[in-house]
Scaffold this motif. Structure first.
Motif, PDB file in Angstrom:
ATOM      1  N   GLU A  44       3.722 -31.278  -6.076  1.00  0.00           N
ATOM      2  CA  GLU A  44       4.300 -29.995  -6.463  1.00  0.00           C
ATOM      3  C   GLU A  44       3.780 -28.834  -5.632  1.00  0.00           C
ATOM      4  O   GLU A  44       4.280 -27.712  -5.723  1.00  0.00           O
ATOM      5  N   LEU A  45       2.760 -29.090  -4.812  1.00  0.00           N
ATOM      6  CA  LEU A  45       2.051 -27.983  -4.187  1.00  0.00           C
ATOM      7  C   LEU A  45       2.843 -27.305  -3.074  1.00  0.00           C
ATOM      8  O   LEU A  45       2.770 -26.086  -2.906  1.00  0.00           O
ATOM      9  N   GLU A  46       3.624 -28.096  -2.327  1.00  0.00           N
ATOM     10  CA  GLU A  46       4.416 -27.479  -1.252  1.00  0.00           C
ATOM     11  C   GLU A  46       5.394 -26.467  -1.837  1.00  0.00           C
ATOM     12  O   GLU A  46       5.560 -25.355  -1.310  1.00  0.00           O
ATOM     13  N   GLY A  47       5.995 -26.820  -2.965  1.00  0.00           N
ATOM     14  CA  GLY A  47       6.894 -25.885  -3.642  1.00  0.00           C
ATOM     15  C   GLY A  47       6.145 -24.703  -4.222  1.00  0.00           C
ATOM     16  O   GLY A  47       6.665 -23.584  -4.246  1.00  0.00           O
ATOM     17  N   ALA A  48       4.914 -24.951  -4.684  1.00  0.00           N
ATOM     18  CA  ALA A  48       4.103 -23.863  -5.236  1.00  0.00           C
ATOM     19  C   ALA A  48       3.791 -22.823  -4.169  1.00  0.00           C
ATOM     20  O   ALA A  48       3.779 -21.619  -4.439  1.00  0.00           O
ATOM     21  N   PHE A  49       3.506 -23.300  -2.953  1.00  0.00           N
ATOM     22  CA  PHE A  49       3.223 -22.357  -1.859  1.00  0.00           C
ATOM     23  C   PHE A  49       4.433 -21.480  -1.540  1.00  0.00           C
ATOM     24  O   PHE A  49       4.304 -20.291  -1.259  1.00  0.00           O
ATOM     25  N   SER A  50       5.608 -22.067  -1.575  1.00  0.00           N
ATOM     26  CA  SER A  50       6.802 -21.322  -1.167  1.00  0.00           C
ATOM     27  C   SER A  50       7.443 -20.538  -2.308  1.00  0.00           C
ATOM     28  O   SER A  50       7.983 -19.448  -2.094  1.00  0.00           O
ATOM     29  N   GLU A  51       7.374 -21.071  -3.533  1.00  0.00           N
ATOM     30  CA  GLU A  51       8.088 -20.444  -4.646  1.00  0.00           C
ATOM     31  C   GLU A  51       7.203 -20.063  -5.819  1.00  0.00           C
ATOM     32  O   GLU A  51       7.635 -19.320  -6.703  1.00  0.00           O
ATOM     33  N   GLY A  52       5.968 -20.565  -5.866  1.00  0.00           N
ATOM     34  CA  GLY A  52       5.103 -20.311  -7.009  1.00  0.00           C
ATOM     35  C   GLY A  52       5.346 -21.307  -8.135  1.00  0.00           C
ATOM     36  O   GLY A  52       6.307 -22.073  -8.122  1.00  0.00           O
ATOM     37  N   ILE A  53       4.448 -21.294  -9.110  1.00  0.00           N
ATOM     38  CA  ILE A  53       4.562 -22.140 -10.303  1.00  0.00           C
ATOM     39  C   ILE A  53       4.798 -21.230 -11.500  1.00  0.00           C
ATOM     40  O   ILE A  53       4.007 -20.316 -11.768  1.00  0.00           O
ATOM     41  N   GLY A  54       5.879 -21.468 -12.243  1.00  0.00           N
ATOM     42  CA  GLY A  54       6.198 -20.615 -13.383  1.00  0.00           C
ATOM     43  C   GLY A  54       5.337 -20.917 -14.596  1.00  0.00           C
ATOM     44  O   GLY A  54       4.943 -22.059 -14.832  1.00  0.00           O
ATOM     45  N   PHE A  55       5.026 -19.866 -15.373  1.00  0.00           N
ATOM     46  CA  PHE A  55       4.299 -20.048 -16.633  1.00  0.00           C
ATOM     47  C   PHE A  55       4.628 -18.887 -17.560  1.00  0.00           C
ATOM     48  O   PHE A  55       5.194 -17.867 -17.147  1.00  0.00           O
ATOM     49  N   ASP A  56       4.237 -19.041 -18.837  1.00  0.00           N
ATOM     50  CA  ASP A  56       4.513 -18.031 -19.853  1.00  0.00           C
ATOM     51  C   ASP A  56       3.367 -17.021 -19.877  1.00  0.00           C
ATOM     52  O   ASP A  56       2.313 -17.266 -20.454  1.00  0.00           O
ATOM     53  N   ASP A 105       8.072 -14.417 -18.363  1.00  0.00           N
ATOM     54  CA  ASP A 105       8.153 -15.329 -17.219  1.00  0.00           C
ATOM     55  C   ASP A 105       7.356 -14.770 -16.050  1.00  0.00           C
ATOM     56  O   ASP A 105       7.628 -13.673 -15.561  1.00  0.00           O
ATOM     57  N   MET A 106       6.380 -15.556 -15.578  1.00  0.00           N
ATOM     58  CA  MET A 106       5.550 -15.124 -14.466  1.00  0.00           C
ATOM     59  C   MET A 106       5.301 -16.303 -13.535  1.00  0.00           C
ATOM     60  O   MET A 106       5.603 -17.451 -13.876  1.00  0.00           O
ATOM     61  N   LEU A 107       4.766 -16.018 -12.359  1.00  0.00           N
ATOM     62  CA  LEU A 107       4.517 -17.046 -11.358  1.00  0.00           C
ATOM     63  C   LEU A 107       3.056 -17.051 -10.941  1.00  0.00           C
ATOM     64  O   LEU A 107       2.410 -16.000 -10.882  1.00  0.00           O
ATOM     65  N   LEU A 108       2.547 -18.248 -10.629  1.00  0.00           N
ATOM     66  CA  LEU A 108       1.240 -18.396 -10.000  1.00  0.00           C
ATOM     67  C   LEU A 108       1.455 -18.743  -8.535  1.00  0.00           C
ATOM     68  O   LEU A 108       2.157 -19.705  -8.216  1.00  0.00           O
ATOM     69  N   GLN A 109       0.882 -17.944  -7.645  1.00  0.00           N
ATOM     70  CA  GLN A 109       1.012 -18.192  -6.216  1.00  0.00           C
ATOM     71  C   GLN A 109      -0.361 -18.580  -5.656  1.00  0.00           C
ATOM     72  O   GLN A 109      -1.251 -17.733  -5.537  1.00  0.00           O
ATOM     73  N   PRO A 110      -0.565 -19.869  -5.340  1.00  0.00           N
ATOM     74  CA  PRO A 110      -1.885 -20.347  -4.899  1.00  0.00           C
ATOM     75  C   PRO A 110      -2.322 -19.682  -3.593  1.00  0.00           C
ATOM     76  O   PRO A 110      -1.514 -19.470  -2.684  1.00  0.00           O
ATOM     77  N   ASP A 111      -3.609 -19.362  -3.509  1.00  0.00           N
ATOM     78  CA  ASP A 111      -4.210 -18.835  -2.291  1.00  0.00           C
ATOM     79  C   ASP A 111      -4.846 -20.004  -1.545  1.00  0.00           C
ATOM     80  O   ASP A 111      -5.902 -20.501  -1.950  1.00  0.00           O
ATOM     81  N   PRO A 112      -4.244 -20.482  -0.463  1.00  0.00           N
ATOM     82  CA  PRO A 112      -4.747 -21.690   0.211  1.00  0.00           C
ATOM     83  C   PRO A 112      -6.151 -21.512   0.786  1.00  0.00           C
ATOM     84  O   PRO A 112      -6.865 -22.493   0.979  1.00  0.00           O
ATOM     85  N   ALA A 152       1.297 -10.073 -19.977  1.00  0.00           N
ATOM     86  CA  ALA A 152       2.692  -9.674 -20.127  1.00  0.00           C
ATOM     87  C   ALA A 152       3.072  -9.558 -21.591  1.00  0.00           C
ATOM     88  O   ALA A 152       2.421 -10.137 -22.466  1.00  0.00           O
ATOM     89  N   ARG A 153       4.118  -8.799 -21.856  1.00  0.00           N
ATOM     90  CA  ARG A 153       4.694  -8.731 -23.201  1.00  0.00           C
ATOM     91  C   ARG A 153       5.695  -9.876 -23.361  1.00  0.00           C
ATOM     92  O   ARG A 153       6.155 -10.455 -22.370  1.00  0.00           O
ATOM     93  N   VAL A 154       6.043 -10.198 -24.600  1.00  0.00           N
ATOM     94  CA  VAL A 154       6.966 -11.305 -24.861  1.00  0.00           C
ATOM     95  C   VAL A 154       8.291 -11.094 -24.147  1.00  0.00           C
ATOM     96  O   VAL A 154       8.925 -12.033 -23.656  1.00  0.00           O
ATOM     97  N   THR A 155       8.726  -9.819 -24.034  1.00  0.00           N
ATOM     98  CA  THR A 155      10.020  -9.525 -23.416  1.00  0.00           C
ATOM     99  C   THR A 155      10.013  -9.698 -21.904  1.00  0.00           C
ATOM    100  O   THR A 155      11.047  -9.627 -21.260  1.00  0.00           O
TER     101      THR A 155
END
Length: 445
Positions: A40-52, A66-73, A60-63
């Protein structure tokens, strides 16, 4: 993808990495983690990993969850305590919004934004923390006083010491993760240790502090003991601080050094110190963010209570260490308020912002304090113009709530959430009935 991303993807295969832990920090400084498969990591580098993001403190507020984690290589490391085959690795992440823009609620972004402002003026901010903590014989039960692993004191060398064995294993593990350690020794309290990390840029140091706290706890658990960064676990023993040496560099040149000046301190350094002193009270809620933090600061010994600076004066809030004539690069100042239970990203950002404000506004540096501040009478302190740091978290919050500097540095989202959370902590603490009250009053009233 860049070279760093390619290196990580090759390392995953070569080191037989089965899991990659993506680390990030919430607003209060707690480490968060999600494990992903290497595929999953190649996609994480290019698009991030979604989480709540709404499930994480302050992000974040409930509204807008949706947020992303962008790994720092550049932060890729194998976790040595998870074994070698199959291996587990980790990377720190930046938190982003769904459109890829930085999240203003990410503490790592708060620091990066503050560092960028300093960089616009040509400065790089370096930090070197001295991290103190206690080791206990097992996790203390609720209501019980913790039992230290030893009764040794400052710099004591004891045969077959639990602290020595612990420090050796912890330092080995830290260095295996690319974190350089400069010194380590037993501190003044029973079971109290200190490990000093080598100078690095502030973002790397903040990442290292988060890793350090994790490594220390992992090593302690492996040895059947318990590690705590609580600022003041004992009434009668020293608290645990994180004295932090800081300096500004302009390229390869130390901007704090000026040959022939008093203590070899440049005007840049003097304005920077003045900025920290002027804004000391309003950033205390960040550098000392817990109710317990102020038990350490009012306790005397080597913990500062007064806003002052001095040359090689360990009772001062800001100390100018003795200059080494052959080491221009080592000119620096030491800030003695911080404790290791803070959120290092926010704390370093607040310190840098205060210092840079002093530099931009050319704050005059007040007279240095040569005496032991704790040995002075209240009248002598008043005559010297010494003001106190906040006495408790409530006082610190009150000053922070009126601070334009802190609001600008943290950003609206982090500023409001952080102070709201700290106010709730104080209100909960204020309503607690303590052992002190019961011991004093039940027998006689």
């Amino acid at each position: 993808m860049g070279k760093q991303e390619d290196f990580v993807l090759r390392a995953l295969e070569e080191r037989e990495v089965r899991f990659v832990r993506l680390w990030f920090t919430d607003v209060l400084g707690y480490l968060k983690s999600v494990a992903v498969a290497p595929a999953e990591l190649e996609g994480a580098f290019s698009e991030g990993i979604g989480f709540d993001g709404s499930a994480i403190e302050g992000l974040a507020r409930v509204t807008e969850s949706d947020m992303l984690l962008q790994p720092d290589p550049g932060t890729f490391q194998i976790l040595p305590w998870r074994g070698e085959a199959p291996a587990t690795a980790r990377m720190f992440c930046d938190v982003a919004m769904p459109d890829g823009s930085a999240s203003y609620a990410d503490p790592r972004f708060v620091l990066k934004r503050t560092l960028s402002k300093a960089a616009e003026r040509g400065f790089t901010f370096y930090t070197h923390p001295e991290i103190e903590f206690y080791l206990f014989q097992g996790k203390p039960a609720a209501g019980d006083e913790p039992v230290p692993v030893d009764r040794s004191g400052f710099f004591d060398h004891t045969a077959q010491s639990a602290g020595s064995d612990f420090r050796r294993e912890a330092i080995t593990m830290l260095e295996n993760m690319g974190i350089s350690v400069e010194f380590s020794h037993h501190e003044g309290g029973p079971g109290q240790q200190e490990i000093d990390l080598r100078y690095a840029d502030a973002l790397s140091t903040a990442d290292n502090v988060m890793t350090f706290r994790t490594v220390v706890r992992e090593v302690a658990l492996n040895q059947g003991i318990w590690a705590s960064f609580m600022p003041k676990p004992f009434t009668t023993h020293p608290g645990s601080g994180m004295h932090t040496h800081v300096s500004l560099f302009e390229g390869e040149n130390n901007a704090f050094f000026e040959a022939g000046a008093e203590y070899q301190l440049s005007q840049t350094a003097r304005h920077f110190i003045a900025g920290i002193l002027v804004h000391a009270a309003e950033i205390s809620a960040v550098t000392n963010q817990w109710v317990n933090s102020y038990k350490r600061l009012i306790g005397g010994d080597e913990a500062p209570s007064y806003v002052c600076w001095g040359h090689n004066n360990r009772s001062a809030m800001v100390r100018v260490p003795m200059y080494k004539p052959t080491k221009d690069q080592s000119a620096r100042i030491e800030i003695r308020t911080l404790d290791a239970a803070c959120n290092p990203y926010l704390a370093f950002a607040a310190i840098l912002a205060a210092g840079m404000k002093g530099l931009e506004e050319e704050y005059p540096l007040p007279r240095e304090t040569e005496d032991n501040v704790w040995s002075l009478t209240p009248a002598e302190r008043r005559a010297l113009g010494l003001t106190m740091l906040p006495k408790n978290l409530n006082d610190a919050i009150s000053v922070a709530e009126d601070s334009e500097l802190l609001a600008e540095t943290l950003g609206e989202h982090v500023y409001e959430f952080f102070l709201r959370n700290k106010r709730a902590e104080w209100e909960e603490y204020r309503g607690q009935v303590s052992a002190f009250e019961r011991d004093r009053m039940l027998p006689v009233i």
